[in-house]
Design a protein around this motif. Structure first.
Motif, mmCIF file in Angstrom:
data_model
loop_
_atom_site.group_PDB
_atom_site.id
_atom_site.type_symbol
_atom_site.label_atom_id
_atom_site.label_comp_id
_atom_site.label_asym_id
_atom_site.label_seq_id
_atom_site.Cartn_x
_atom_site.Cartn_y
_atom_site.Cartn_z
ATOM 1 N N GLN A 103 -45.125 18.618 -27.661
ATOM 2 C CA GLN A 103 -45.964 18.883 -25.973
ATOM 3 C C GLN A 103 -46.655 20.530 -26.446
ATOM 4 O O GLN A 103 -47.826 20.337 -25.850
ATOM 5 N N ARG A 104 -46.765 21.704 -27.626
ATOM 6 C CA ARG A 104 -47.267 22.610 -27.428
ATOM 7 C C ARG A 104 -48.330 21.860 -28.756
ATOM 8 O O ARG A 104 -49.688 22.396 -28.443
ATOM 9 N N GLU A 105 -47.825 21.126 -29.111
ATOM 10 C CA GLU A 105 -49.156 20.484 -30.100
ATOM 11 C C GLU A 105 -50.446 19.511 -29.005
ATOM 12 O O GLU A 105 -51.043 20.248 -30.056
ATOM 13 N N LEU A 106 -49.360 18.826 -28.160
ATOM 14 C CA LEU A 106 -50.304 17.953 -27.880
ATOM 15 C C LEU A 106 -51.709 19.209 -27.145
ATOM 16 O O LEU A 106 -52.488 19.395 -26.769
ATOM 17 N N VAL A 107 -50.844 20.209 -26.693
ATOM 18 C CA VAL A 107 -51.715 20.957 -25.560
ATOM 19 C C VAL A 107 -52.590 21.736 -26.852
ATOM 20 O O VAL A 107 -53.585 22.216 -25.961
ATOM 21 N N ASP A 108 -52.061 22.717 -27.796
ATOM 22 C CA ASP A 108 -53.552 23.391 -28.790
ATOM 23 C C ASP A 108 -54.451 21.982 -28.997
ATOM 24 O O ASP A 108 -55.203 22.615 -28.867
ATOM 25 N N ARG A 109 -53.651 20.803 -28.969
ATOM 26 C CA ARG A 109 -55.101 19.529 -29.675
ATOM 27 C C ARG A 109 -56.117 19.703 -28.139
ATOM 28 O O ARG A 109 -57.309 19.975 -28.281
ATOM 29 N N ALA A 110 -55.664 20.025 -27.050
ATOM 30 C CA ALA A 110 -56.523 19.742 -25.854
ATOM 31 C C ALA A 110 -57.452 20.679 -25.868
ATOM 32 O O ALA A 110 -58.380 20.644 -25.716
ATOM 33 N N ILE A 111 -56.741 21.692 -26.130
ATOM 34 C CA ILE A 111 -57.556 23.396 -26.030
ATOM 35 C C ILE A 111 -58.977 23.228 -26.632
ATOM 36 O O ILE A 111 -59.807 23.591 -26.579
ATOM 37 N N GLN A 112 -58.241 22.695 -28.080
ATOM 38 C CA GLN A 112 -59.219 22.449 -29.579
ATOM 39 C C GLN A 112 -60.536 21.592 -28.514
ATOM 40 O O GLN A 112 -61.853 22.187 -28.725
ATOM 41 N N SER A 113 -60.181 20.800 -28.127
ATOM 42 C CA SER A 113 -61.344 19.541 -27.485
ATOM 43 C C SER A 113 -61.586 20.061 -26.489
ATOM 44 O O SER A 113 -63.216 20.576 -26.552
ATOM 45 N N LEU A 160 -55.145 16.915 -21.446
ATOM 46 C CA LEU A 160 -54.505 15.974 -22.238
ATOM 47 C C LEU A 160 -54.311 14.508 -22.602
ATOM 48 O O LEU A 160 -53.730 13.886 -23.976
ATOM 49 N N VAL A 161 -54.868 13.593 -21.839
ATOM 50 C CA VAL A 161 -54.422 12.001 -21.533
ATOM 51 C C VAL A 161 -55.722 11.566 -22.772
ATOM 52 O O VAL A 161 -55.151 11.118 -23.189
ATOM 53 N N GLU A 162 -56.634 12.940 -22.714
ATOM 54 C CA GLU A 162 -57.790 12.243 -23.274
ATOM 55 C C GLU A 162 -57.196 12.081 -25.492
ATOM 56 O O GLU A 162 -57.528 11.677 -26.334
ATOM 57 N N GLU A 163 -56.231 12.704 -25.306
ATOM 58 C CA GLU A 163 -55.710 13.599 -26.654
ATOM 59 C C GLU A 163 -54.547 12.078 -27.283
ATOM 60 O O GLU A 163 -53.977 11.991 -28.513
ATOM 61 N N MET A 164 -54.187 11.462 -25.592
ATOM 62 C CA MET A 164 -53.200 10.697 -26.753
ATOM 63 C C MET A 164 -53.441 8.506 -26.558
ATOM 64 O O MET A 164 -53.399 7.908 -25.892
ATOM 65 N N ILE A 165 -54.172 9.212 -27.749
ATOM 66 C CA ILE A 165 -55.145 7.675 -27.825
ATOM 67 C C ILE A 165 -54.591 7.245 -29.605
ATOM 68 O O ILE A 165 -54.146 7.873 -30.583
#
Ligand SMILES: Nc1ncnc2c1ncn2[C@@H]1O[C@H](COP(=O)(O)OP(=O)(O)OP(=O)(O)O)[C@@H](O)[C@H]1O
Ligand SMILES: [Mg+2]
Length: 391
Positions: A103-113, A160-165
């Motif tokens: 989950q932390r990794e997903l949040v980091d990715r969303a922040i980067q986006s 976050l939703v946009e990251e889950m593809i």
């Protein structure tokens, strides 16, 4: 060498150690409630601030307003935090959301986006990943730099939703894209996490901390910028960061103080590497027992602990006050070269400091024992300016 005028004995003498020596080591001020810790700290800071030492106070109660000539920033009122300077872990901690690595990794990715969308595409919105090529994404990500840290934190849950593809699961799968469809299974597994983030982000506490728009009509400062200024250029005015508006949420304050101290350490370590002016800075946390990590395992990353261990090399000394030594994890206690003990009735508390024989029970308000490496404990009266004494 400056005499510590605010500590005096019945013969009118002052301690043999100088104010500079006192300022150069970490200092612990302990004593029961009402024994005079805050008044003692104010008196020391008043004197220290007139030397070459800069003073920064993290003030949970607003009492340090009394320091003469101080510059006062109230977090949540005329001062806010830029979420853009925080990574996923820090943000989740401040939001008090328990999480796993994934989950932390997903949040980091969303922040980067969100950073890409705002700083590279100059658009305050979501960064759509479906149908975006991996080449395009790599080019965008490589253009991000330390100048492009800010991002619209309010969009985090949607991003976050946009990251889950994932790619299509049939012959139309094209692995040159980041993804072609939403990963519905993953999204539903993470839905509770996403919803929690969404709700915390709109809570009043959080918006006051991070959201510039909720401060409209007032002149507002970003705290990181203020700290950077104070830590790189010596100011004669003590800086007071007033946290009294956040009193309801203890763990938010705890996360915040830890992050602020980590941030200050990084700023000073950077200055040291750049060989900038390393004037001494006294950092103060009153009532530190409220902010110390409860879980020993979190100690290593905690800002208080890191500052105690690494701060002095960067010219940062910490002064903390606490009602109870028992709240201090063992590993913290050994970092204090100097201790001021006010009235303390509990033998357990004294044993913890290895001074069970000290007659601290006899001390009246404003009297202290000064303990310093190599010096035998001596009793002093704290001379405080009359205007600070409440009756
Ligand atoms: N050196 C002193 N001389 C005279 N009065 C003092 C002195 N120190 C403190 N006092 C008085 O004692 C009271 C409590 O002082 P202070 O608020 O500094 O205590 P404290 O230990 O910080 O308390 P708390 O645990 O509630 O924060 C105040 O009314 C203050 O004016
Ligand atoms: Mg106090």
């Amino acid at each position: 060498m400056t005499v510590i005028n605010c500590l005096q004995n019945s013969q009118g003498n002052h301690p043999s150690m100088s104010l500079e020596q006192l300022g150069a080591s970490h200092l612990l001020v302990v004593g029961q409630t009402g024994s005079g810790k805050t008044t003692t700290t104010l008196s020391l800071l008043d004197q220290l601030g007139r030397t070459t030492t800069a003073v920064i106070v993290l003030d949970p109660t607003g009492e340090y307003r009394a320091l003469p000539g101080s510059q006062h920033y109230v977090v949540g009122q005329n001062c806010f935090l830029d979420a853009g300077s925080w990574d996923g872990e820090e943000l989740l901690t401040a939001l008090q959301i328990s999480h796993d690595e994934r989950q932390r990794e997903l949040v980091d990715r969303a922040i980067q986006s969100l950073r890409i969308e705002l700083n590279i595409h100059h658009h305050r919105g979501l960064y759509r990943k479906i149908g975006r090529t991996t080449t395009e994404f790599s080019a965008d990500a490589s253009r991000l730099g330390s100048w492009s840290k800010s991002y619209p934190v309010s969009l985090l849950a949607d991003q976050l939703v946009e990251e889950m593809i994932i790619p299509f699961e049939n012959q139309h799968a094209d692995y040159h894209f980041l993804g072609q469809q939403y990963d519905r299974q993953l999204i539903s597994r993470q839905w509770e996490f996403i919803s929690t983030i969404r709700h915390r982000l709109v809570s009043r506490d959080f918006r006051e901390l991070f959201d510039v728009s909720s401060h409209s009509g007032r002149v507002c400062y970003e705290l990181h910028f203020v700290l950077q200024m104070y830590l790189t250029k010596r100011s004669n005015k003590p800086l007071i960061v007033d946290l009294s508006h956040l009193t309801e949420a203890g763990s938010v304050q705890r996360a915040l103080i830890s992050q602020l101290l980590n941030e200050m350490l990084v700023i000073r370590q950077r200055s040291a590497r750049a060989k900038e002016d390393m004037f001494p800075v006294e950092l103060v946390i009153d009532e530190a027992h409220r902010y110390l990590p409860v879980d020993q395992r979190q100690l290593a990353d905690n800002g208080v602990f890191r500052l105690l261990r690494e701060g002095r090399k960067a010219g940062l000394s910490l002064l903390i006050t606490t009602q109870s030594t028992l709240d201090l994890p063992d590993r913290l206690r050994s970092q204090f070269a100097t201790v001021l003990i006010h009235h303390l009735a509990s033998v357990d508390e004294l044993s913890y400091l290895h001074y069970q024989q000290l007659p601290t029970i006899e001390l009246s308000t404003g009297e202290v024992f000064l303990l310093h490496h190599g010096l035998s404990p001596q009793k002093w009266q704290v001379i405080a300016p009359p205007q600070w004494l409440k009756h």
